[in-house]
Design an enzyme around this catalytic site. Structure first.
Site, PDB file in Angstrom:
ATOM      1  N   GLU A   1       8.187   6.019  -8.550  1.00  0.00           N
ATOM      2  CA  GLU A   1       6.770   5.704  -8.726  1.00  0.00           C
ATOM      3  C   GLU A   1       5.866   6.611  -7.913  1.00  0.00           C
ATOM      4  O   GLU A   1       4.844   7.103  -8.399  1.00  0.00           O
ATOM      5  CB  GLU A   1       6.558   4.238  -8.325  1.00  0.00           C
ATOM      6  CG  GLU A   1       5.241   3.634  -8.717  1.00  0.00           C
ATOM      7  CD  GLU A   1       5.250   2.135  -8.477  1.00  0.00           C
ATOM      8  OE1 GLU A   1       4.430   1.678  -7.666  1.00  0.00           O
ATOM      9  OE2 GLU A   1       6.075   1.426  -9.095  1.00  0.00           O
TER      10      GLU A   1
ATOM     11  N   ILE B   1     -10.538  -7.172 -12.427  1.00  0.00           N
ATOM     12  CA  ILE B   1     -11.765  -6.450 -12.119  1.00  0.00           C
ATOM     13  C   ILE B   1     -12.909  -7.077 -12.908  1.00  0.00           C
ATOM     14  O   ILE B   1     -12.776  -7.365 -14.105  1.00  0.00           O
ATOM     15  CB  ILE B   1     -11.637  -4.955 -12.487  1.00  0.00           C
ATOM     16  CG1 ILE B   1     -10.447  -4.329 -11.753  1.00  0.00           C
ATOM     17  CG2 ILE B   1     -12.918  -4.205 -12.175  1.00  0.00           C
ATOM     18  CD1 ILE B   1     -10.580  -4.276 -10.263  1.00  0.00           C
TER      19      ILE B   1
ATOM     20  N   ASN C   1      -4.491   1.689 -13.628  1.00  0.00           N
ATOM     21  CA  ASN C   1      -3.554   0.788 -12.964  1.00  0.00           C
ATOM     22  C   ASN C   1      -2.140   1.329 -13.121  1.00  0.00           C
ATOM     23  O   ASN C   1      -1.812   1.974 -14.120  1.00  0.00           O
ATOM     24  CB  ASN C   1      -3.641  -0.604 -13.590  1.00  0.00           C
ATOM     25  CG  ASN C   1      -2.683  -1.593 -12.942  1.00  0.00           C
ATOM     26  OD1 ASN C   1      -2.676  -1.763 -11.725  1.00  0.00           O
ATOM     27  ND2 ASN C   1      -1.865  -2.257 -13.756  1.00  0.00           N
TER      28      ASN C   1
ATOM     29  N   ASP D   1      -2.960  -5.588 -18.061  1.00  0.00           N
ATOM     30  CA  ASP D   1      -1.964  -4.615 -18.543  1.00  0.00           C
ATOM     31  C   ASP D   1      -2.134  -4.257 -20.027  1.00  0.00           C
ATOM     32  O   ASP D   1      -1.158  -4.003 -20.722  1.00  0.00           O
ATOM     33  CB  ASP D   1      -0.535  -5.157 -18.318  1.00  0.00           C
ATOM     34  CG  ASP D   1      -0.265  -5.502 -16.861  1.00  0.00           C
ATOM     35  OD1 ASP D   1      -0.765  -4.766 -15.986  1.00  0.00           O
ATOM     36  OD2 ASP D   1       0.413  -6.510 -16.601  1.00  0.00           O
TER      37      ASP D   1
ATOM     38  N   HIS E   1       1.850   0.075 -13.299  1.00  0.00           N
ATOM     39  CA  HIS E   1       2.628  -1.137 -13.573  1.00  0.00           C
ATOM     40  C   HIS E   1       4.119  -0.783 -13.557  1.00  0.00           C
ATOM     41  O   HIS E   1       4.517   0.211 -14.171  1.00  0.00           O
ATOM     42  CB  HIS E   1       2.232  -1.709 -14.939  1.00  0.00           C
ATOM     43  CG  HIS E   1       2.912  -3.003 -15.258  1.00  0.00           C
ATOM     44  ND1 HIS E   1       2.511  -4.206 -14.708  1.00  0.00           N
ATOM     45  CD2 HIS E   1       3.971  -3.291 -16.072  1.00  0.00           C
ATOM     46  CE1 HIS E   1       3.289  -5.168 -15.163  1.00  0.00           C
ATOM     47  NE2 HIS E   1       4.185  -4.638 -15.984  1.00  0.00           N
TER      48      HIS E   1
ATOM     49  N   LEU F   1      -3.926  -7.503  -7.350  1.00  0.00           N
ATOM     50  CA  LEU F   1      -3.573  -8.693  -8.115  1.00  0.00           C
ATOM     51  C   LEU F   1      -4.769  -9.518  -8.581  1.00  0.00           C
ATOM     52  O   LEU F   1      -4.618 -10.680  -8.949  1.00  0.00           O
ATOM     53  CB  LEU F   1      -2.625  -9.571  -7.289  1.00  0.00           C
ATOM     54  CG  LEU F   1      -1.327  -8.889  -6.846  1.00  0.00           C
ATOM     55  CD1 LEU F   1      -0.434  -9.863  -6.098  1.00  0.00           C
ATOM     56  CD2 LEU F   1      -0.590  -8.286  -8.040  1.00  0.00           C
ATOM     57  N   LYS F   2      -5.942  -8.925  -8.569  1.00  0.00           N
ATOM     58  CA  LYS F   2      -7.126  -9.616  -9.067  1.00  0.00           C
ATOM     59  C   LYS F   2      -7.688  -8.871 -10.272  1.00  0.00           C
ATOM     60  O   LYS F   2      -7.602  -7.648 -10.348  1.00  0.00           O
ATOM     61  CB  LYS F   2      -8.202  -9.695  -7.975  1.00  0.00           C
ATOM     62  CG  LYS F   2      -7.760 -10.391  -6.716  1.00  0.00           C
ATOM     63  CD  LYS F   2      -7.390 -11.848  -6.944  1.00  0.00           C
ATOM     64  CE  LYS F   2      -8.602 -12.689  -7.252  1.00  0.00           C
ATOM     65  NZ  LYS F   2      -8.265 -14.134  -7.376  1.00  0.00           N
TER      66      LYS F   2
ATOM     67  N   GLY G   1       0.787  -1.232   0.000  1.00  0.00           N
ATOM     68  CA  GLY G   1       0.000   0.000   0.000  1.00  0.00           C
ATOM     69  C   GLY G   1       0.816   1.278   0.000  1.00  0.00           C
ATOM     70  O   GLY G   1       0.282   2.340   0.321  1.00  0.00           O
ATOM     71  N   SER G   2       2.087   1.214  -0.400  1.00  0.00           N
ATOM     72  CA  SER G   2       2.893   2.448  -0.410  1.00  0.00           C
ATOM     73  C   SER G   2       2.393   3.427  -1.471  1.00  0.00           C
ATOM     74  O   SER G   2       2.450   4.642  -1.274  1.00  0.00           O
ATOM     75  CB  SER G   2       4.376   2.131  -0.608  1.00  0.00           C
ATOM     76  OG  SER G   2       4.619   1.567  -1.882  1.00  0.00           O
TER      77      SER G   2
END
Length: 199
Positions: free
Chosen positions: A179, A93, A107, A150, A109, A90-91, A12-13
Protein backbone atom coordinates in the site's frame (compact mmCIF):
# COMPACT_ATOMS: atom_id res chain seq x y z
CA UNK A 1 3.98 22.06 -5.89
CA UNK A 2 0.50 21.05 -4.76
CA UNK A 3 -0.81 21.52 -1.20
CA UNK A 4 -2.23 18.31 0.28
CA UNK A 5 -4.41 17.66 3.33
CA UNK A 6 -4.59 14.18 4.84
CA UNK A 7 -7.60 12.98 6.84
CA UNK A 8 -6.88 9.97 9.08
CA UNK A 9 -8.48 8.31 12.10
CA UNK A 10 -5.84 5.97 13.49
CA UNK A 11 -2.23 4.95 12.88
CA UNK A 12 -1.29 7.24 10.02
CA UNK A 13 1.23 4.98 8.28
CA UNK A 14 -0.20 5.96 4.89
CA UNK A 15 0.11 9.61 5.87
CA UNK A 16 3.75 8.96 6.78
CA UNK A 17 4.40 7.29 3.41
CA UNK A 18 2.87 10.30 1.67
CA UNK A 19 4.95 12.75 3.70
CA UNK A 20 8.11 10.75 2.99
CA UNK A 21 7.29 10.69 -0.73
CA UNK A 22 6.97 14.49 -0.73
CA UNK A 23 10.19 14.95 1.22
CA UNK A 24 12.11 12.71 -1.21
CA UNK A 25 10.73 14.62 -4.19
CA UNK A 26 8.84 11.60 -5.54
CA UNK A 27 5.68 13.67 -5.21
CA UNK A 28 5.76 17.34 -6.23
CA UNK A 29 3.64 18.32 -3.28
CA UNK A 30 3.55 19.07 0.42
CA UNK A 31 1.36 17.71 3.20
CA UNK A 32 0.29 21.00 4.77
CA UNK A 33 -2.39 19.82 7.20
CA UNK A 34 -3.61 16.63 8.85
CA UNK A 35 -7.15 16.33 10.21
CA UNK A 36 -8.33 13.53 12.48
CA UNK A 37 -11.66 12.82 14.13
CA UNK A 38 -9.83 10.90 16.88
CA UNK A 39 -7.95 12.92 19.50
CA UNK A 40 -5.96 9.80 20.51
CA UNK A 41 -4.91 8.88 16.98
CA UNK A 42 -1.24 8.04 16.46
CA UNK A 43 -1.37 10.04 13.23
CA UNK A 44 -1.45 13.24 15.32
CA UNK A 45 1.76 12.20 17.07
CA UNK A 46 3.38 11.48 13.71
CA UNK A 47 2.46 14.96 12.48
CA UNK A 48 3.98 16.57 15.57
CA UNK A 49 7.28 14.84 14.81
CA UNK A 50 7.10 15.99 11.19
CA UNK A 51 6.20 19.55 12.15
CA UNK A 52 2.94 19.45 10.19
CA UNK A 53 -0.09 21.45 11.31
CA UNK A 54 -2.60 18.99 12.75
CA UNK A 55 -6.16 19.26 13.99
CA UNK A 56 -8.78 17.17 15.76
CA UNK A 57 -12.24 17.90 14.39
CA UNK A 58 -15.15 15.74 15.51
CA UNK A 59 -18.78 15.76 16.68
CA UNK A 60 -17.77 16.00 20.32
CA UNK A 61 -16.09 19.35 19.69
CA UNK A 62 -18.52 20.49 16.98
CA UNK A 63 -21.91 18.76 17.50
CA UNK A 64 -23.63 20.48 14.56
CA UNK A 65 -22.62 19.19 11.13
CA UNK A 66 -22.60 22.64 9.53
CA UNK A 67 -20.28 23.99 12.22
CA UNK A 68 -18.03 20.95 11.86
CA UNK A 69 -17.87 21.40 8.09
CA UNK A 70 -17.10 25.09 8.50
CA UNK A 71 -14.23 24.28 10.85
CA UNK A 72 -12.78 21.88 8.28
CA UNK A 73 -13.24 24.53 5.57
CA UNK A 74 -11.28 27.04 7.67
CA UNK A 75 -8.38 24.62 7.95
CA UNK A 76 -8.41 23.73 4.25
CA UNK A 77 -8.67 27.34 3.08
CA UNK A 78 -5.98 28.57 5.49
CA UNK A 79 -3.52 26.10 3.95
CA UNK A 80 -4.67 26.64 0.33
CA UNK A 81 -5.41 22.92 0.04
CA UNK A 82 -5.77 21.61 -3.51
CA UNK A 83 -6.01 17.86 -2.88
CA UNK A 84 -7.45 15.84 0.00
CA UNK A 85 -6.34 12.28 0.71
CA UNK A 86 -8.27 10.01 3.08
CA UNK A 87 -5.91 7.59 4.78
CA UNK A 88 -8.04 5.37 6.99
CA UNK A 89 -10.53 8.14 7.75
CA UNK A 90 -13.66 6.57 9.20
CA UNK A 91 -16.10 9.47 8.90
CA UNK A 92 -18.18 10.54 5.93
CA UNK A 93 -17.14 13.80 4.31
CA UNK A 94 -19.83 16.50 4.49
CA UNK A 95 -21.67 17.43 1.29
CA UNK A 96 -20.39 21.04 1.24
CA UNK A 97 -16.78 19.81 1.30
CA UNK A 98 -17.52 17.20 -1.37
CA UNK A 99 -18.97 19.92 -3.59
CA UNK A 100 -16.16 22.41 -3.01
CA UNK A 101 -13.46 19.78 -3.66
CA UNK A 102 -15.30 17.73 -6.27
CA UNK A 103 -13.00 15.13 -7.88
CA UNK A 104 -10.11 16.30 -5.67
CA UNK A 105 -10.78 14.01 -2.70
CA UNK A 106 -9.28 10.51 -2.89
CA UNK A 107 -9.58 7.52 -0.59
CA UNK A 108 -7.47 4.39 -0.23
CA UNK A 109 -9.27 1.11 0.47
CA UNK A 110 -7.59 -2.22 1.37
CA UNK A 111 -9.48 -4.40 -1.12
CA UNK A 112 -10.35 -4.57 -4.80
CA UNK A 113 -13.51 -2.48 -5.04
CA UNK A 114 -16.35 -2.81 -5.81
CA UNK A 115 -15.96 -5.98 -3.74
CA UNK A 116 -15.66 -5.66 0.04
CA UNK A 117 -16.58 -1.99 0.27
CA UNK A 118 -19.30 -0.01 1.96
CA UNK A 119 -20.26 0.80 5.53
CA UNK A 120 -18.41 -1.28 8.10
CA UNK A 121 -15.85 -2.48 5.57
CA UNK A 122 -12.64 -1.09 7.04
CA UNK A 123 -9.55 -2.42 8.76
CA UNK A 124 -9.47 -6.09 9.67
CA UNK A 125 -13.17 -6.47 8.75
CA UNK A 126 -12.23 -6.22 5.07
CA UNK A 127 -9.55 -8.89 5.29
CA UNK A 128 -11.80 -11.26 7.27
CA UNK A 129 -14.44 -10.94 4.55
CA UNK A 130 -11.89 -11.62 1.80
CA UNK A 131 -10.57 -14.76 3.55
CA UNK A 132 -14.09 -16.04 4.32
CA UNK A 133 -15.06 -15.57 0.66
CA UNK A 134 -12.03 -17.64 -0.43
CA UNK A 135 -10.85 -14.96 -2.84
CA UNK A 136 -7.66 -15.68 -4.78
CA UNK A 137 -6.70 -12.00 -4.89
CA UNK A 138 -7.24 -8.95 -2.76
CA UNK A 139 -5.41 -5.65 -3.01
CA UNK A 140 -5.68 -1.90 -2.86
CA UNK A 141 -8.02 0.59 -4.49
CA UNK A 142 -7.64 4.35 -4.75
CA UNK A 143 -10.85 6.09 -5.76
CA UNK A 144 -12.45 9.49 -5.83
CA UNK A 145 -14.79 10.20 -2.92
CA UNK A 146 -18.50 10.87 -3.31
CA UNK A 147 -21.50 10.77 -0.97
CA UNK A 148 -21.49 6.96 -0.64
CA UNK A 149 -18.91 4.80 1.11
CA UNK A 150 -16.31 3.39 -1.33
CA UNK A 151 -18.45 4.23 -4.35
CA UNK A 152 -16.50 6.90 -6.27
CA UNK A 153 -14.63 6.49 -9.54
CA UNK A 154 -11.76 4.02 -9.24
CA UNK A 155 -8.52 5.60 -10.45
CA UNK A 156 -6.02 2.81 -9.64
CA UNK A 157 -5.81 -0.70 -8.22
CA UNK A 158 -3.05 -3.09 -7.22
CA UNK A 159 -3.51 -6.83 -6.73
CA UNK A 160 -2.11 -8.88 -3.85
CA UNK A 161 -2.34 -12.67 -4.01
CA UNK A 162 -4.18 -14.43 -1.21
CA UNK A 163 -2.08 -17.47 -0.33
CA UNK A 164 -3.36 -20.68 1.20
CA UNK A 165 -3.01 -20.35 4.93
CA UNK A 166 -3.24 -16.55 4.98
CA UNK A 167 -5.09 -15.22 8.00
CA UNK A 168 -6.77 -11.81 8.03
CA UNK A 169 -3.76 -10.44 9.93
CA UNK A 170 -1.21 -11.89 7.49
CA UNK A 171 -3.21 -10.55 4.54
CA UNK A 172 -3.51 -7.13 6.18
CA UNK A 173 0.28 -6.98 6.63
CA UNK A 174 0.92 -8.01 3.01
CA UNK A 175 -1.46 -5.38 1.69
CA UNK A 176 -0.11 -2.63 3.96
CA UNK A 177 3.43 -3.31 2.78
CA UNK A 178 2.34 -2.87 -0.85
CA UNK A 179 0.00 0.00 0.00
CA UNK A 180 2.67 2.52 0.98
CA UNK A 181 4.57 2.17 -2.30
CA UNK A 182 1.39 2.09 -4.37
CA UNK A 183 -0.18 5.21 -2.87
CA UNK A 184 2.96 7.28 -3.39
CA UNK A 185 3.00 6.21 -7.04
CA UNK A 186 -0.69 7.04 -7.55
CA UNK A 187 -0.54 10.40 -5.75
CA UNK A 188 2.46 11.26 -7.93
CA UNK A 189 0.34 10.45 -11.00
CA UNK A 190 -2.44 12.70 -9.68
CA UNK A 191 -0.10 15.58 -8.90
CA UNK A 192 1.68 15.24 -12.25
CA UNK A 193 -1.63 15.34 -14.13
CA UNK A 194 -1.63 11.75 -15.39
CA UNK A 195 -4.79 11.29 -13.31
CA UNK A 196 -6.85 14.46 -13.70
CA UNK A 197 -7.93 16.61 -10.77
CA UNK A 198 -11.28 18.35 -10.96
CA UNK A 199 -11.50 22.12 -10.57
Amino acid sequence: MINIAVFASHNGSDMQALVDGCKKGTIDGKVCAVISNNSDALVLERTKIEGIDHYCVNEKLYPHSDVLDNQIFKILFSHNIELIFLAGYLKKIGKPILQQYKNRIFNIHPALLPKFGGKGMYGINVHKAVIESKEKFSGITIHRVNEEYDDGEIVAQAKVKVEEGDTPVILADKILEREHIFLVDVINRIVSGDIKLGF
